[in-house]
Design a protein around this motif. Structure first.
Motif, short mmCIF file in Angstrom:
data_model
loop_
_atom_site.label_atom_id
_atom_site.label_comp_id
_atom_site.label_asym_id
_atom_site.label_seq_id
_atom_site.Cartn_x
_atom_site.Cartn_y
_atom_site.Cartn_z
N ARG A 138 8.99 -1.10 1.92
CA ARG A 138 9.59 -2.28 1.33
C ARG A 138 9.00 -2.55 -0.04
O ARG A 138 7.80 -2.43 -0.25
N VAL A 139 9.87 -2.91 -0.97
CA VAL A 139 9.42 -3.33 -2.29
C VAL A 139 10.00 -4.71 -2.51
O VAL A 139 11.16 -4.96 -2.19
N ALA A 140 9.24 -5.62 -3.05
CA ALA A 140 9.75 -6.95 -3.35
C ALA A 140 9.50 -7.25 -4.82
O ALA A 140 8.55 -6.73 -5.42
N VAL A 141 10.38 -8.07 -5.39
CA VAL A 141 10.19 -8.48 -6.78
C VAL A 141 8.86 -9.23 -6.89
O VAL A 141 8.54 -10.08 -6.06
N GLY A 142 8.07 -8.87 -7.87
CA GLY A 142 6.78 -9.53 -8.05
C GLY A 142 5.61 -8.68 -7.58
O GLY A 142 4.47 -8.99 -7.89
N ASP A 143 5.89 -7.59 -6.82
CA ASP A 143 4.81 -6.71 -6.39
C ASP A 143 4.16 -6.03 -7.59
O ASP A 143 4.84 -5.69 -8.55
N ALA A 144 2.86 -5.82 -7.50
CA ALA A 144 2.16 -5.13 -8.59
C ALA A 144 1.91 -3.68 -8.20
O ALA A 144 1.84 -3.34 -7.01
N GLY A 195 0.79 -1.22 0.00
CA GLY A 195 0.00 0.00 0.00
C GLY A 195 0.83 1.27 0.00
O GLY A 195 0.27 2.36 0.06
N THR A 196 2.17 1.15 -0.05
CA THR A 196 3.02 2.34 -0.04
C THR A 196 2.92 3.07 -1.38
O THR A 196 2.73 2.45 -2.42
N GLY A 237 12.17 4.28 -21.22
CA GLY A 237 12.45 3.72 -22.54
C GLY A 237 11.62 2.48 -22.79
O GLY A 237 10.64 2.54 -23.51
N SER A 238 12.01 1.33 -22.22
CA SER A 238 11.21 0.13 -22.48
C SER A 238 10.52 -0.37 -21.21
O SER A 238 9.73 -1.29 -21.25
N ALA A 239 10.83 0.24 -20.05
CA ALA A 239 10.21 -0.17 -18.79
C ALA A 239 9.96 1.08 -17.95
O ALA A 239 9.92 2.19 -18.47
N LEU A 240 9.76 0.91 -16.65
CA LEU A 240 9.57 2.05 -15.75
C LEU A 240 10.48 1.88 -14.53
O LEU A 240 10.89 0.77 -14.22
N THR A 241 10.77 2.99 -13.87
CA THR A 241 11.38 2.87 -12.54
C THR A 241 10.36 3.38 -11.54
O THR A 241 9.54 4.24 -11.84
N TYR A 242 10.43 2.82 -10.33
CA TYR A 242 9.47 3.17 -9.30
C TYR A 242 10.24 3.65 -8.09
O TYR A 242 11.15 2.98 -7.60
N GLU A 243 9.92 4.84 -7.61
CA GLU A 243 10.61 5.40 -6.44
C GLU A 243 9.61 5.57 -5.32
O GLU A 243 8.56 6.21 -5.51
#
Lengths: 178, 277
Positions: free
Chosen positions: B201-207, B180-181, B189-195
């Motif tokens: 906490r962010v984990a691989v696989g989070d939507a 919920g953060t 370019g071909s993807a996004l970055t998320y800050e």
């Protein structure tokens, strides 16, 4: 230049710009798309020389700029330079060119010219973008675009350059002048 | 020999001048009128060419094995079948699209991609066959059945240009579904970055879902986290996000033309119990 030749150039350029944005860039090909416009500019330049190449390049580029997502004039710059340089090949007998009546042109010549033109075109386009702070221009994107554009443009060449060459020669025959 | 060279110099200077002026124009944009004019004139033609090209592909689209079987049938049946398959696929896509928009019951205009504004493969805008006559305005949310596509950038009467979410100029507020953060997702370019805005906490696989704003529809799926850059000492945690939408294979999209009619999520406190008789 005959009026027929002028009309042919205008129609071809407009049709190519539409075809490029609506069909070719949408092909699901890896890395990029065939650049029909670049091949077309080279075709006119090889058939008629630097004057035709420069003008065709500028007009084509400006039209293409209207529909694309970069500054107005960036493609115009790229295609103008490409058209002029390819036109020099037409004028230089040492490079297998020569004005009409010169020795037969090697069938490989257009392929080499298009490959060099595509590589130079992508490089100039990316360099201008880099100088203007376009964040999409990264080394990865540049390398990918370079390889893909050169390959696809060379594949397109045999279908475009000979056809334009023949048509231009037919249409520019002005019985009153010669 | 002098003629072409002089012309070359003049035209190169002209192109450079145009580029410089167009790149500078932030608040005052002298070429916006030119582009709008071109959109108005070229839009209908582009729609026709793009639509025709789309129908040609519709016929060629389809499963190779299926096509092998169909090749034995006569040509008319084959073309008809391929066309109807494509229609079914499009209906399914439209269903999913409407289902997604239904979430907030926001008015959505369906549109097809008719052109791609790319030069030498560096592009990150597409042209769609809906414009101001369909109620589109710049800055509106564009989505497909899979998730967020981008936002409208320039709107002509018949067509509109969409800035894809992978463009470096695209930024959207986004929320991690698991934690919920809240943070900001930006195209690279071909993807996004998320800050993340305030740690977490962010984990691989989070939507990621859009948080929404006055102009942006909330709750639209953005993408999935594929890598987390958690180098110690960084003030903000950065993650790489792969969009749910395949931006290289866009066909049918929806443009959200107004605010949701209802609150798009169920309200946090449970509804009050009915008053005792």
């Amino acid at each position: 230049m005959t009026p027929r030749r002028f009309l042919f150039g205008a129609v071809t350029v407009v049709a190519a710009v539409l075809l490029q944005s609506a069909v070719l860039t949408r092909l699901p090909l890896p890395g990029g798309a065939p650049d029909l416009l670049l091949v077309l500019v080279v075709a006119f330049a090889l058939a008629e020389g630097p004057l035709s190449g420069t003008v065709t390049g500028f007009v084509t580029g400006l039209l293409a700029d209207l529909g694309t997502d970069h500054e107005l004039g960036r493609s115009a710059l790229v295609y103008t330079l490409v058209g002029y340089a390819a036109g020099l090949v037409h004028d230089a007998p040492a490079l297998g060119g020569g004005v009409s009546g010169g020795r037969a042109r090697s069938p490989l010549q257009p392929l080499v010219v298009v490959a060099v033109a595509a590589a130079a075109g992508v490089t100039v386009y990316a360099a201008v973008g880099f100088l203007l702070g376009d964040d999409r221009i990264t080394l990865d994107a540049y390398t990918q675009s370079l390889v893909a554009t050169v390959a696809y443009c060379v594949l397109l060449t045999p279908f475009v350059v000979p056809v334009i060459g023949i048509l231009v020669r037919r249409l520019d025959f002005d019985p009153l002048r010669r | 020999m002098r003629g072409p060279r002089l012309l070359l110099v003049l035209l190169v200077l002209a192109a450079l001048a145009l580029t410089a002026v167009d790149a500078r124009s932030g608040a005052f944009a002298p070429f916006d009128a030119v582009r709008r004019g071109a959109d108005t004139v070229l839009g209908p033609v582009q729609r026709a060419v793009g639509g025709a090209a789309g129908s040609v592909w519709d016929v060629f689209d389809g499963d190779p094995a299926e096509q092998q079987r169909l090749r034995e049938q006569n040509a008319r049946l084959r073309a008809e079948l391929a066309a109807s398959e494509e229609l079914q696929r499009r209906v399914a896509e439209l269903d999913r699209l409407l289902g997604l928009a239904e979430r907030g019951t926001a008015p959505t205009v369906p549109a097809r991609v008719v052109a791609i504004g790319s030069a030498f493969g560096f592009g990150s805008t597409v042209t769609i066959d809906a414009g101001s006559r369909d109620g589109l305005q710049p800055g509106q949310t564009v989505l497909s059945g899979a998730g967020l596509v981008g936002r409208t950038l320039r709107v002509g009467p018949f067509t509109a240009t969409v800035l894809l979410l992978t463009d470096p100029g695209f930024t959207v507020g986004a929320r991690l579904t698991r934690e919920g953060t809240i943070g900001l997702a930006t195209g690279v370019g071909s993807a996004l970055t998320y800050e993340l805005v305030e740690g977490g906490r962010v984990a691989v696989g989070d939507a990621l879902l859009t948080t929404g704003s006055e102009t942006f529809l909330p709750g639209v799926p953005v993408g999935r986290v594929t890598a987390v850059d958690a180098s110690a000492g960084d003030l903000v945690t950065t993650a790489e996000v792969e969009p749910f939408v395949d931006v290289s294979a866009l066909d049918l999209v929806g443009v959200v033309t107004g605010p949701p009619r209802d609150v798009p999520r169920s309200p946090l406190p449970p509804p009050p119990p009915p008053p005792p008789p």
